[in-house]
Write a protein that holds these residues in place. Structure first.
Motif, mmCIF file in Angstrom:
data_model
loop_
_atom_site.group_PDB
_atom_site.id
_atom_site.type_symbol
_atom_site.label_atom_id
_atom_site.label_comp_id
_atom_site.label_asym_id
_atom_site.label_seq_id
_atom_site.Cartn_x
_atom_site.Cartn_y
_atom_site.Cartn_z
ATOM 1 N N THR A 17 -54.080 -5.544 29.112
ATOM 2 C CA THR A 17 -53.423 -6.723 29.657
ATOM 3 C C THR A 17 -52.079 -6.923 28.955
ATOM 4 O O THR A 17 -52.035 -7.073 27.732
ATOM 5 N N ASP A 18 -50.991 -6.934 29.745
ATOM 6 C CA ASP A 18 -49.659 -7.101 29.162
ATOM 7 C C ASP A 18 -49.560 -8.390 28.356
ATOM 8 O O ASP A 18 -49.959 -9.463 28.821
ATOM 9 N N GLN A 19 -49.015 -8.269 27.145
ATOM 10 C CA GLN A 19 -48.714 -9.428 26.315
ATOM 11 C C GLN A 19 -47.227 -9.759 26.430
ATOM 12 O O GLN A 19 -46.846 -10.926 26.438
ATOM 13 N N ILE A 20 -46.415 -8.683 26.539
ATOM 14 C CA ILE A 20 -44.972 -8.847 26.696
ATOM 15 C C ILE A 20 -44.404 -7.563 27.286
ATOM 16 O O ILE A 20 -44.910 -6.474 27.017
ATOM 17 N N LYS A 21 -43.351 -7.712 28.114
ATOM 18 C CA LYS A 21 -42.771 -6.557 28.796
ATOM 19 C C LYS A 21 -41.302 -6.822 29.099
ATOM 20 O O LYS A 21 -40.937 -7.943 29.460
ATOM 21 N N THR A 22 -40.477 -5.776 28.954
ATOM 22 C CA THR A 22 -39.076 -5.911 29.353
ATOM 23 C C THR A 22 -38.978 -5.742 30.864
ATOM 24 O O THR A 22 -39.881 -5.219 31.502
ATOM 25 N N ASP A 23 -37.853 -6.184 31.414
ATOM 26 C CA ASP A 23 -37.611 -6.058 32.848
ATOM 27 C C ASP A 23 -36.490 -5.053 33.043
ATOM 28 O O ASP A 23 -35.332 -5.344 32.765
ATOM 29 N N LYS A 24 -36.825 -3.836 33.525
ATOM 30 C CA LYS A 24 -35.816 -2.792 33.640
ATOM 31 C C LYS A 24 -34.784 -3.086 34.718
ATOM 32 O O LYS A 24 -33.702 -2.525 34.711
ATOM 33 N N THR A 25 -35.087 -4.006 35.649
ATOM 34 C CA THR A 25 -34.130 -4.279 36.727
ATOM 35 C C THR A 25 -32.863 -4.969 36.223
ATOM 36 O O THR A 25 -31.813 -4.815 36.809
ATOM 37 N N ASN A 26 -32.971 -5.723 35.122
ATOM 38 C CA ASN A 26 -31.756 -6.346 34.590
ATOM 39 C C ASN A 26 -31.393 -5.803 33.209
ATOM 40 O O ASN A 26 -30.553 -6.357 32.522
ATOM 41 N N GLY A 27 -32.033 -4.709 32.812
ATOM 42 C CA GLY A 27 -31.681 -4.034 31.566
ATOM 43 C C GLY A 27 -31.957 -4.833 30.309
ATOM 44 O O GLY A 27 -31.274 -4.673 29.305
ATOM 45 N N GLU A 28 -32.973 -5.685 30.336
ATOM 46 C CA GLU A 28 -33.312 -6.485 29.159
ATOM 47 C C GLU A 28 -33.591 -5.605 27.953
ATOM 48 O O GLU A 28 -34.265 -4.598 28.060
ATOM 49 N N LYS A 29 -33.064 -5.991 26.813
ATOM 50 C CA LYS A 29 -33.372 -5.313 25.564
ATOM 51 C C LYS A 29 -34.119 -6.247 24.615
ATOM 52 O O LYS A 29 -34.731 -5.801 23.676
ATOM 53 N N TRP A 30 -34.055 -7.539 24.870
ATOM 54 C CA TRP A 30 -34.715 -8.531 24.029
ATOM 55 C C TRP A 30 -35.500 -9.483 24.921
ATOM 56 O O TRP A 30 -34.953 -10.047 25.865
ATOM 57 N N VAL A 31 -36.785 -9.649 24.628
ATOM 58 C CA VAL A 31 -37.638 -10.563 25.380
ATOM 59 C C VAL A 31 -38.398 -11.411 24.378
ATOM 60 O O VAL A 31 -38.892 -10.902 23.365
ATOM 61 N N ASP A 32 -38.496 -12.703 24.661
ATOM 62 C CA ASP A 32 -39.238 -13.627 23.807
ATOM 63 C C ASP A 32 -40.188 -14.398 24.711
ATOM 64 O O ASP A 32 -39.752 -14.999 25.699
ATOM 65 N N SER A 33 -41.483 -14.354 24.409
ATOM 66 C CA SER A 33 -42.474 -15.017 25.247
ATOM 67 C C SER A 33 -43.592 -15.565 24.367
ATOM 68 O O SER A 33 -44.420 -14.796 23.854
ATOM 69 N N GLY A 34 -43.607 -16.856 24.181
ATOM 70 C CA GLY A 34 -44.636 -17.479 23.344
ATOM 71 C C GLY A 34 -44.580 -16.956 21.918
ATOM 72 O O GLY A 34 -43.537 -16.996 21.270
ATOM 73 N N ARG A 35 -45.678 -16.431 21.436
ATOM 74 C CA ARG A 35 -45.741 -15.907 20.067
ATOM 75 C C ARG A 35 -45.242 -14.474 19.960
ATOM 76 O O ARG A 35 -45.166 -13.921 18.876
#
Length: 136
Positions: A67-85
Protein backbone atom coordinates in the motif's frame (compact mmCIF):
# COMPACT_ATOMS: atom_id res chain seq x y z
CA UNK A 1 17.41 -21.67 -35.55
CA UNK A 2 20.78 -21.79 -37.36
CA UNK A 3 18.96 -21.00 -40.61
CA UNK A 4 17.67 -17.65 -39.28
CA UNK A 5 19.58 -14.54 -40.34
CA UNK A 6 21.91 -13.04 -37.70
CA UNK A 7 19.61 -10.08 -37.05
CA UNK A 8 16.65 -12.35 -36.25
CA UNK A 9 18.71 -14.28 -33.67
CA UNK A 10 19.51 -10.96 -32.00
CA UNK A 11 15.87 -9.88 -31.94
CA UNK A 12 14.79 -13.29 -30.64
CA UNK A 13 17.45 -13.18 -27.88
CA UNK A 14 16.44 -9.62 -26.97
CA UNK A 15 12.79 -10.73 -26.74
CA UNK A 16 13.70 -13.57 -24.35
CA UNK A 17 15.67 -11.17 -22.15
CA UNK A 18 12.71 -8.77 -21.95
CA UNK A 19 10.28 -11.61 -21.13
CA UNK A 20 12.70 -12.90 -18.47
CA UNK A 21 12.92 -9.42 -16.94
CA UNK A 22 9.12 -9.22 -16.75
CA UNK A 23 8.73 -12.61 -15.07
CA UNK A 24 11.71 -12.79 -12.71
CA UNK A 25 12.06 -11.60 -9.13
CA UNK A 26 12.99 -7.94 -9.02
CA UNK A 27 14.36 -7.39 -5.49
CA UNK A 28 17.48 -5.24 -5.75
CA UNK A 29 18.40 -5.03 -2.06
CA UNK A 30 17.13 -5.59 1.43
CA UNK A 31 17.90 -3.28 4.34
CA UNK A 32 16.97 -3.00 8.00
CA UNK A 33 16.30 0.36 9.63
CA UNK A 34 15.77 1.02 13.34
CA UNK A 35 14.09 4.10 14.80
CA UNK A 36 12.66 5.17 18.13
CA UNK A 37 9.07 5.94 19.05
CA UNK A 38 8.44 9.67 18.70
CA UNK A 39 11.52 10.14 16.52
CA UNK A 40 12.12 9.84 12.79
CA UNK A 41 14.11 7.86 10.22
CA UNK A 42 15.47 8.60 6.77
CA UNK A 43 15.69 5.74 4.28
CA UNK A 44 17.78 6.00 1.11
CA UNK A 45 16.57 4.03 -1.90
CA UNK A 46 18.75 3.56 -5.00
CA UNK A 47 17.50 3.06 -8.54
CA UNK A 48 18.95 2.60 -12.03
CA UNK A 49 19.90 5.88 -13.74
CA UNK A 50 17.63 4.92 -16.62
CA UNK A 51 14.60 5.60 -14.41
CA UNK A 52 15.30 9.19 -13.29
CA UNK A 53 12.10 10.40 -15.02
CA UNK A 54 9.89 7.66 -13.53
CA UNK A 55 7.69 8.13 -10.48
CA UNK A 56 9.20 6.88 -7.20
CA UNK A 57 7.23 5.40 -4.34
CA UNK A 58 7.43 3.93 -0.85
CA UNK A 59 4.79 1.40 0.16
CA UNK A 60 3.99 -0.76 3.17
CA UNK A 61 3.58 -4.54 3.13
CA UNK A 62 4.82 -7.45 1.07
CA UNK A 63 5.25 -6.76 -2.63
CA UNK A 64 2.02 -8.46 -3.76
CA UNK A 65 -0.14 -6.31 -1.46
CA UNK A 66 1.93 -3.18 -0.91
CA UNK A 67 0.00 0.00 0.00
CA UNK A 68 1.53 3.31 -1.12
CA UNK A 69 2.56 5.57 1.75
CA UNK A 70 4.01 8.27 -0.51
CA UNK A 71 4.66 8.63 -4.25
CA UNK A 72 6.00 11.24 -6.65
CA UNK A 73 3.94 12.34 -9.64
CA UNK A 74 5.95 11.88 -12.84
CA UNK A 75 3.48 13.95 -14.88
CA UNK A 76 4.68 17.19 -13.29
CA UNK A 77 8.24 16.07 -12.54
CA UNK A 78 7.93 16.28 -8.76
CA UNK A 79 11.19 15.74 -6.91
CA UNK A 80 9.91 16.59 -3.42
CA UNK A 81 6.66 15.30 -1.90
CA UNK A 82 5.40 15.85 1.64
CA UNK A 83 2.35 13.94 2.88
CA UNK A 84 1.48 13.70 6.56
CA UNK A 85 4.35 12.06 8.42
CA UNK A 86 6.08 11.01 5.17
CA UNK A 87 8.28 12.99 2.81
CA UNK A 88 10.17 11.87 -0.28
CA UNK A 89 12.99 13.66 -2.11
CA UNK A 90 14.21 12.33 -5.48
CA UNK A 91 17.86 13.23 -6.20
CA UNK A 92 17.94 12.37 -9.91
CA UNK A 93 21.62 13.32 -10.28
CA UNK A 94 22.61 10.66 -7.74
CA UNK A 95 19.83 8.21 -8.77
CA UNK A 96 18.59 7.89 -5.19
CA UNK A 97 15.50 9.00 -3.34
CA UNK A 98 15.17 9.55 0.37
CA UNK A 99 12.04 8.80 2.37
CA UNK A 100 11.68 10.41 5.78
CA UNK A 101 9.12 9.19 8.32
CA UNK A 102 8.42 11.46 11.29
CA UNK A 103 6.74 10.85 14.65
CA UNK A 104 7.35 7.09 14.61
CA UNK A 105 5.28 4.67 16.66
CA UNK A 106 5.69 0.94 17.29
CA UNK A 107 2.81 0.34 14.84
CA UNK A 108 5.09 1.61 12.04
CA UNK A 109 7.30 -1.47 12.45
CA UNK A 110 7.14 -3.85 9.50
CA UNK A 111 8.06 -4.47 5.87
CA UNK A 112 8.14 -1.65 3.32
CA UNK A 113 9.24 -1.43 -0.32
CA UNK A 114 10.79 1.46 -2.22
CA UNK A 115 10.92 1.52 -6.01
CA UNK A 116 10.83 3.39 -9.29
CA UNK A 117 7.54 2.85 -11.13
CA UNK A 118 8.21 0.96 -14.39
CA UNK A 119 5.04 0.66 -16.47
CA UNK A 120 6.18 -2.07 -18.91
CA UNK A 121 7.80 -4.50 -16.46
CA UNK A 122 7.98 -5.49 -12.80
CA UNK A 123 9.41 -2.69 -10.71
CA UNK A 124 12.89 -3.17 -9.29
CA UNK A 125 12.49 -2.56 -5.59
CA UNK A 126 14.32 -2.59 -2.28
CA UNK A 127 12.83 -4.26 0.77
CA UNK A 128 13.01 -2.17 3.92
CA UNK A 129 12.42 -3.78 7.30
CA UNK A 130 11.60 -1.01 9.78
CA UNK A 131 11.88 -1.73 13.49
CA UNK A 132 10.58 0.95 15.87
CA UNK A 133 11.72 0.70 19.47
CA UNK A 134 10.25 2.38 22.53
CA UNK A 135 12.70 4.83 24.11
CA UNK A 136 13.69 4.13 27.68
Amino acid sequence: MDKLPHVNKYILLKWFVVVDAMTSLSVVSSISVTGYSGGGVSITCRYDRGYTENAKYFCRGQWSECTDQIKTDKTNGEKWVDSGRFSLYDDTRAAVFTVTIRDLSEEDSGMYQCAADISWAKDFYSEVNLNVLTGE
